[in-house]
Scaffold this motif. Structure first.
Motif, PDB file in Angstrom:
ATOM      1  N   ILE A 200       0.656  -1.197   0.010  1.00  0.00           N
ATOM      2  CA  ILE A 200      -0.364   0.474  -0.350  1.00  0.00           C
ATOM      3  C   ILE A 200       1.259   1.655  -0.133  1.00  0.00           C
ATOM      4  O   ILE A 200       0.141   2.211  -1.189  1.00  0.00           O
ATOM      5  CB  ILE A 200      -0.491  -0.113   1.180  1.00  0.00           C
ATOM      6  CG1 ILE A 200      -1.779  -0.780   1.224  1.00  0.00           C
ATOM      7  CG2 ILE A 200      -1.854   1.207   0.620  1.00  0.00           C
ATOM      8  CD1 ILE A 200      -2.887  -1.244  -0.379  1.00  0.00           C
ATOM      9  N   SER A 437      -5.043   1.503  -3.345  1.00  0.00           N
ATOM     10  CA  SER A 437      -4.342  -0.015  -4.418  1.00  0.00           C
ATOM     11  C   SER A 437      -3.853   0.651  -5.786  1.00  0.00           C
ATOM     12  O   SER A 437      -3.168   0.029  -5.960  1.00  0.00           O
ATOM     13  CB  SER A 437      -5.728  -1.002  -3.875  1.00  0.00           C
ATOM     14  OG  SER A 437      -5.830  -1.110  -2.982  1.00  0.00           O
ATOM     15  N   SER A 441      -0.874   0.676  -7.719  1.00  0.00           N
ATOM     16  CA  SER A 441      -0.565  -0.108  -8.713  1.00  0.00           C
ATOM     17  C   SER A 441      -0.382   0.249 -10.412  1.00  0.00           C
ATOM     18  O   SER A 441       0.171  -0.467 -10.771  1.00  0.00           O
ATOM     19  CB  SER A 441      -1.539  -1.079  -9.213  1.00  0.00           C
ATOM     20  OG  SER A 441      -2.429  -1.874  -7.964  1.00  0.00           O
ATOM     21  N   VAL A 520      -5.131  -5.467  -3.592  1.00  0.00           N
ATOM     22  CA  VAL A 520      -4.003  -4.397  -4.216  1.00  0.00           C
ATOM     23  C   VAL A 520      -2.392  -5.102  -4.946  1.00  0.00           C
ATOM     24  O   VAL A 520      -1.820  -5.533  -5.370  1.00  0.00           O
ATOM     25  CB  VAL A 520      -3.164  -3.989  -2.576  1.00  0.00           C
ATOM     26  CG1 VAL A 520      -2.789  -4.477  -2.052  1.00  0.00           C
ATOM     27  CG2 VAL A 520      -2.571  -3.056  -3.146  1.00  0.00           C
TER      28      VAL A 520
END
Length: 568
Positions: A200, A437, A441, A520
């Motif tokens: 995160i 998340s 990414s 995630v």
């Protein structure tokens, strides 16, 4: 940078989550953030600074467009980034509305409080600009830290009838309900969930407001102090908030306050002619409880007032079965919906003198608004630089037209965020599922741009499409499998399995897991695969572009002129 990144998620959301699952939240979020965020600032932030100085980049999209000779890909990344910023704005509005409603005992409603926060933030951005927002945020965060330290000391002195934190923790350890001890360890947090949170903090450097500050920093040596002090600042904010949220579980006064503030009880107190919640029906079976219920039916009783009177009624009840049922109802209501987000404010209400509680609440809400200023400013900067300017808007409409369009965009974005915030989503879940998340990414895209000469615009485009699709898909699945409001499923739901192994599951609270991990994890891995695979299958940018960003003999995108500065 720290003040910019500190929202109501770090203050209200952390304490609320700790109330639900325990003190392990600190290790799950704060410890990993204290390690990973400074690392990303050192490895990525300094390079963004160098690129900004050399090529004049101010936004991620501007850098990606120039680095990969792409136009439409940059637009796609802008749309995705702007979409993921909206939940961040929602978090601030929810935090501000929750604080003002709790602080004033409902005299300022949640909806009005959220509107006040949104309007003040827009005013700061319209009239202060980036420098004004930075200075306001710095002083607001210092204000919160000072009053927070004082309030933490006062709560420690007054908690458990003046017996202090030691007595409160001892009571939790010796609590007759063994599950209560779990708030002092990590047992309520699955290992896969705990490990998922390590990814995160990758989102931090991808937040537009964070990267813009890296691009525009005056000198690279400023990063040295940031890397050193950032973990200490995280500890100063997160540790007291998480600790207070966890030990609040053993405080009947706080549980009573949160139960009284739950959605079902708040609605009944406002409309006592409607069907009474189970807690009210149980209280009616006791003489003193019935008197409280009748007083509430007479009207004009706030949740805080009801919670204050609820605590001294429950303990003296002689009927053990009735008492146990009432306590069970209070426990369920206090942990329902978005109620735990208010746990820190309830502790201020119960244990801190009103003047100090008001000052600290002012510090909290100012810190929340300060970070919101940067998010709004980043959105406006992105829109004007990456869309309006890029497609010729400034040339056509001039400087005044650009300012007008930028402010209009801010108003529209805030309006959308405010309307969604009226549904009172939980701060912690909203931040993790929709904002953190998604931005985490996108980290493989930034790493590929900086460190992989072979990466291409199609790799970045495929990753952006994958991330956007994944966020929407997770949202749809979780929406379709939500438990009744304020409740939980009796057991975990398995949506898809391979043999004896569950692949897709829905937790008791309605959150999706993939092989036990949070979304995630596959999102970050999938984004990295997309970047690598589609980059290998497509043509690299022009030789001239590669020569600009990767000087001869260099394997990373750092301009030659910045190498000496970085080494110092």
């Amino acid at each position: 940078l720290f003040a910019t990144n500190m929202t109501s998620f770090a203050i209200i959301g952390s304490s609320g989550m700790a109330y639900k699952v325990g003190i392990g939240v600190f290790g799950m979020m704060a410890s990993s953030s204290g390690l990973i965020i400074p690392l990303t600032l050192f490895v990525i932030g300094t390079r963004l600074w160098a690129l900004g100085k050399r090529f004049g980049h101010m936004t991620q999209v501007g850098y990606f467009r120039d680095r990969w000779d792409c136009s439409k890909t940059g637009t796609v990344i802008f749309l995705l980034t702007a979409g993921m910023m909206i939940p961040y704005l929602i978090i601030s509005i929810v935090g501000g509305g929750t604080i003002l409603e709790a602080l004033t005992g409902g005299k300022i409603s949640y909806s009005l409080g959220g509107a006040i926060v949104a309007l003040v933030v827009m005013g700061n951005v319209f009239f202060g600009g980036m420098r004004g927002a930075v200075w306001v945020n710095v002083f607001q965060t210092i204000l919160f830290l000072c009053f927070g330290a004082i309030a933490f000391t006062v709560i420690g002195h007054n908690i458990d009838g003046g017996q202090g934190f030691h007595h409160a923790v001892t009571n939790l350890i010796n609590h007759p309900n063994p599950t209560m001890k779990q708030v002092l360890n990590r047992e309520r947090i699955p290992t896969t969930t705990f490990l998922s949170y390590i990814l995160i903090p990758l989102s931090s450097i991808m937040f537009p407001h964070m990267s813009i500050m890296c691009f525009t920093a005056r000198k690279v040596t400023a990063f040295r102090k940031t890397v050193i002090l950032y973990p200490l600042c995280i500890m100063a904010i997160w540790l007291p908030c998480v600790y207070l949220g966890a030990i609040a579980n053993g405080q009947p006064k706080i549980n009573a306050q949160l139960a009284a503030s739950s959605e079902s009880m708040s609605h009944w107190l406002e409309h006592p002619e409607t069907s009474a919640p189970p807690l009210v029906k149980l209280l009616s079976q006791d003489e003193k409880g019935l008197a409280l219920v009748e007083q509430a039916k007479a009207g004009g009783m706030s949740p805080d007032q009801f919670g204050d009177q609820l605590f001294p009624i429950v303990n003296p009840i002689k009927n053990a079965g009735l008492k146990a049922d009432i306590i069970k109802q209070i426990g369920g209501l206090s942990h329902s919906g978005g109620t735990p987000d208010a746990v820190l404010l309830k502790m201020l209400h119960v244990y801190v003198p009103p003047l100090l509680a008001g000052l600290l609440a002012a510090g909290i809400i100012s810190a929340v608004m300060g970070s919101d200023c940067h998010q709004i400013l980043a959105l406006s900067t992105m829109f004007t630089k990456d869309i309006f300017d890029y497609y010729g808007g400034r040339k056509r409409f001039g400087e005044k037209g650009t300012v007008f369009v930028g402010r209009t965009f801010i108003i529209l974005a805030n309006l959308v965020a405010y309307l969604i915030a009226l549904t009172k989503p939980q701060i912690f879940e909203l931040a993790i599922s929709w904002a953190f998340s998604g931005f985490a990414s996108l980290a493989p895209v930034m790493l590929a741009a900086l460190f992989w000469k072979r990466s291409t615009k199609y790799g970045a485009l495929s990753a952006a499409i994958f991330v956007g699709t994944a966020i929407i898909s997770v949202g749809i699945v979780e929406h379709l499998h939500q438990p009744p409001h304020g409740q939980q499923f009796p057991a975990e739901l398995t949506l898809w399995s391979l043999g004896q192994h569950a692949v897709l599951t829905i937790s008791k609270t309605g959150k999706l897991a993939i092989f036990g991990f949070m979304p995630v994890v596959p999102m970050v891995l999938g984004s990295a695969v997309c970047v690598v695979l589609f980059s290998l299958l497509t043509r690299t940018p022009s030789l001239a572009t590669l020569a600009r960003y990767f000087p001869k003999g260099s394997s990373v995108a750092i301009p030659t002129g910045a190498t000496v500065a970085l080494s110092h």
